[in-house]
Design a protein around this motif. Structure first.
Motif, PDB file in Angstrom:
ATOM      1  N   SER A   1       9.968  40.871  73.879  1.00 27.55           N
ATOM      2  CA  SER A   1       9.692  42.251  73.233  1.00 27.55           C
ATOM      3  C   SER A   1      10.452  43.475  74.471  1.00 27.55           C
ATOM      4  O   SER A   1      11.037  44.059  73.659  1.00 27.55           O
ATOM      5  N   GLU A   2      10.550  42.831  75.484  1.00 23.91           N
ATOM      6  CA  GLU A   2      11.188  43.936  76.592  1.00 23.91           C
ATOM      7  C   GLU A   2      12.650  43.861  76.260  1.00 23.91           C
ATOM      8  O   GLU A   2      13.107  44.509  76.472  1.00 23.91           O
ATOM      9  N   ALA A   3      13.037  42.473  75.874  1.00 22.80           N
ATOM     10  CA  ALA A   3      14.436  42.244  75.645  1.00 22.80           C
ATOM     11  C   ALA A   3      14.802  43.300  74.573  1.00 22.80           C
ATOM     12  O   ALA A   3      16.013  43.813  74.498  1.00 22.80           O
ATOM     13  N   VAL A   4      13.836  43.097  73.580  1.00 25.50           N
ATOM     14  CA  VAL A   4      14.412  44.071  72.013  1.00 25.50           C
ATOM     15  C   VAL A   4      14.386  45.359  72.684  1.00 25.50           C
ATOM     16  O   VAL A   4      15.106  46.132  72.035  1.00 25.50           O
ATOM     17  N   ARG A   5      13.591  45.821  73.411  1.00 24.63           N
ATOM     18  CA  ARG A   5      13.315  47.544  73.891  1.00 24.63           C
ATOM     19  C   ARG A   5      14.657  47.819  74.468  1.00 24.63           C
ATOM     20  O   ARG A   5      15.173  48.873  74.134  1.00 24.63           O
ATOM     21  N   ALA A   6      14.979  46.885  75.436  1.00 23.30           N
ATOM     22  CA  ALA A   6      16.479  46.900  75.967  1.00 23.30           C
ATOM     23  C   ALA A   6      17.569  47.232  75.289  1.00 23.30           C
ATOM     24  O   ALA A   6      18.384  47.947  75.201  1.00 23.30           O
ATOM     25  N   SER A   7      17.336  46.144  74.190  1.00 19.12           N
ATOM     26  CA  SER A   7      18.594  46.400  73.158  1.00 19.12           C
ATOM     27  C   SER A   7      18.520  47.699  72.509  1.00 19.12           C
ATOM     28  O   SER A   7      19.601  48.072  72.074  1.00 19.12           O
ATOM     29  N   ALA A   8      17.272  48.047  72.155  1.00 22.23           N
ATOM     30  CA  ALA A   8      17.197  48.995  71.222  1.00 22.23           C
ATOM     31  C   ALA A   8      17.489  50.528  72.059  1.00 22.23           C
ATOM     32  O   ALA A   8      18.240  51.177  71.416  1.00 22.23           O
ATOM     33  N   THR A   9      17.351  50.524  73.243  1.00 24.47           N
ATOM     34  CA  THR A   9      17.740  51.543  74.201  1.00 24.47           C
ATOM     35  C   THR A   9      19.284  51.613  74.256  1.00 24.47           C
ATOM     36  O   THR A   9      19.981  52.602  74.175  1.00 24.47           O
TER      37      THR A   9
END
Lengths: 580, 61
Positions: A367-375
């Motif tokens: 989920s942190e990787a997804v957050r980074a991608s979203a940013t």
């Protein structure tokens, strides 16, 4: 925000500003305008010193830092207690004995005019750059909360500070800071209590979850110089940063020079030495607990929801929508495994607990990787998105989770913090410009009232410079780190000047002046071409300045030790006697 | 500061300490009458905080 929130916000902020302006009107005496007539007690000084350092960045960005990285940032403040002890014991008596208006005036007495101008110039450069960022931080709040254009909120946030600082000078700053700190303590305290009540777990359980995600690793003994925050970088590098900031930065020096006596000023510093680390720990812990809160409650994929929703309109590929959906799914799974973990611990089933924890940690990484991608996706669609997402964590929690009225109090706390540090900065910039440049170089013979008027104009000037710079601060990464990096570029060298002044009595102005210039080039070289934590710049700059000044003086021939202690300075020329 | 050292000229000779300055040497704090004792308390409290922070990370790994 509701009407109640706006009433609480504007009545407290404007009320404090108006009261401070009214109480300190008719300050035509230079000593009163720049040093508050030297009548402040230790409590006012202590709160003033604290308020000057703790800007809106502290209360907005630091919880976000706790959310992202845990408690490690507390190490940045490990140098504060010892630095304040040294300042109270060595620096403060010298400043009071010399009766200086600015720290750099002392350099002029000890060395010569060019060294004084160098010290003052580095301060103006460094503080002038930082001043823009400290206006920018509260402007983000207004911009997000009211959906106003960011540039408009930058201008509004700066104007209030400019008005009452110009009107009342140093005493207006001290007086308003006292009440602003009251609002800040009340707001943050209530926020912490409500957060603890709202946490869907007990405090020990919350700390257990935080520890599992590595948020409670506060003390790092690593000796890797590239590691930003460790015990050693905080204690050694941080010591030099804090020594320079509290001991030689006019925005702080001016606060404790307002003391009614050496004793009161010292006690004010000791108050900060005792309270600084607990205060920063509490703010970081707030961020850590907000992290835990959002593990069990719906969390946005990106906290800067204003920018996110605006960017969604232009997300033709639908990538942002997909990432949002993906994050929600992962978040729900993580919440399930966290609850299973806590349940297994309560039931005393270590195997199930281990398995559930491992699942939660694995999903958290996803989920942190997804957050980074979203940013990244947000910045691709909207390149001018302001700041780092962690700067929006705490304000999101405040706006969405706290009751009305308390929201207004917290927003008032953020603004109070911004205004208090902004006012102290402007006051210091104006004082240094007036005393070390204008009076020293341009207008050596004028009345005290003339210099007060000049100080007011310089306050307005620097306020406008800070505003202009803030309009371009949108590209600064995490705000609190930007501020500290800028400070570290110059603080070490300035500290070197003062350490030579205090402790190396046989080194003269020429040697230390050229040593400081070379040291500054070395620090800039490390910044642009080196690979060390910025906290070490302070030590490097200071060490190079001190060592090189000794070497240069050795070449020039050491000066004899003075036969008697250095004489006092006079007050600035211009008939600024007791009548003023 | 003598002009020969390059320092800016001062207008007054060194002055003796005033009664206020003599009283500045007393802290006025109960149990901590001298400044070195106050400084020692600050250093000790700092060390306690570092120890507590370290333990926090160990208790909740």
């Amino acid at each position: 925000m509701s009407l109640l929130d706006f009433i609480v916000l504007f009545s407290s902020i404007l009320g404090i500003a108006v009261y401070g302006t009214w109480r300190t009107r008719h300050r035509d005496n230079l000593k009163a305008y720049l040093k508050g007539d030297e009548r402040q007690g230790w409590a006012t000084i202590g709160l003033s010193v604290m308020a000057t350092q703790a800007s809106a960045i502290t209360f907005m960005s630091t919880p976000g830092q706790g959310y992202e990285d845990g408690l490690g940032f507390v190490q940045f403040y490990f140098g504060v207690p010892l630095a304040l002890v040294i300042i109270a014991a060595v620096f403060l008596p010298m400043y009071r004995r010399f009766n200086v208006y600015t720290a750099y005036e002392f350099l002029g007495r000890r060395f010569d005019g060019k060294t004084r101008l160098l010290g003052a110039g580095l301060f103006l450069l460094q503080r002038g750059l930082a001043a823009g960022i400290t206006i920018y931080a509260p402007a983000i709040i207004l911009s997000r909360m009211l959906n106003w254009p960011l540039n408009l909120t930058i201008v509004l946030a700066g104007v209030v500070a400019i008005v009452y600082t110009t009107a009342g000078g140093s005493q207006a700053v001290s007086l308003t800071q006292k009440y602003q700190m009251g609002v800040i303590f009340a707001g943050m305290g209530i926020a912490l209590i409500i957060l603890l009540i709202k946490l869907p777990a007990t405090l020990p359980q919350a700390l257990t979850v935080a520890g599992a995600f590595n948020k409670l690793h506060a003390v790092d003994f690593s000796t890797d110089l590239r590691q930003r925050y460790t015990l050693w970088s905080g204690l050694l590098g941080g010591l030099f940063l804090q020594l320079s900031y509290f001991g030689t930065d006019q925005s702080q020096v001016q606060r404790y020079l307002t003391g009614s006596s050496l004793r009161e000023s010292r006690l004010g510093l000791m108050f900060n030495a005792l309270c600084k680390i607990p205060m920063q720990f509490t703010i970081l812990l707030l961020g850590v607990l907000v992290f835990v809160f959002y593990q069990f409650e719906p969390q946005p994929v990106v906290f800067n929801q204003t920018a996110w929703h605006a960017a969604l309109q232009h997300d033709a590929s639908g990538r942002m929508q997909k990432l949002d959906q993906q994050f929600r799914v992962l978040h729900a799974q993580k919440e399930h495994w966290l609850n299973a973990w806590l349940q297994a611990k309560r039931e005393g089933d270590p195997a199930a607990a281990r398995n559930a924890r491992a699942q939660a940690e694995a999903i958290n990484q996803e989920s942190e990787a997804v957050r980074a991608s979203a940013t990244d996706a947000l910045k691709t669609v909207s390149p001018l998105t302001a700041g780092k997402d962690s700067d929006y964590v705490f304000i999101t929690f405040v706006l969405e989770q706290l009751p009305h009225g308390i929201i207004g109090l917290l927003i008032a706390a953020f603004f109070g913090a911004a205004l208090s540090s902004k006012a102290a900065e402007l006051n210091a910039l104006a004082s240094t410009t007036t005393i070390d440049f204008y009076q020293h170089l341009l207008k050596t013979e004028a009345t005290g009232a003339h210099y007060v008027a000049a100080s007011k104009w310089f306050t307005i000037f620097w306020g406008l410079v800070a505003l202009a710079f803030a309009l371009f601060a949108s590209f600064a990464d995490n705000l609190i780190q930007a501020i500290n990096i800028i400070g570290s570029l110059f603080y070490g060298v300035v500290l070197g000047l003062f350490l030579v002044a205090f402790f190396l009595r046989r080194v003269g102005g020429t040697a230390v002046f050229w040593a400081a210039l070379v040291a500054q080039v070395v620090v800039l070289g490390f910044h642009f071409f080196g690979n060390v934590s910025y906290l070490w710049y302070n030590l490097i700059g200071c060490a190079v300045c001190v060592v090189l000044s000794l070497c240069l003086q050795a070449l020039l021939g050491f000066e004899p030790l003075p036969a008697s202690p250095p004489a006092e300075t006079s007050v600035p020329a211009g008939k600024a006697g007791s009548a003023e | 500061m003598s002009p020969a050292r390059g320092g800016e000229p001062a207008s007054k000779r060194p002055r003796p300490q005033t009664p206020a300055e003599l009283t500045d040497q007393v802290t006025g704090l109960p149990g901590l009458k001298t400044w070195p004792r106050v400084y020692a308390v600050i250093v000790v409290s700092f060390l306690i905080w570092v120890a507590l922070l370290y333990l926090l990370g160990k208790v909740f790994p």
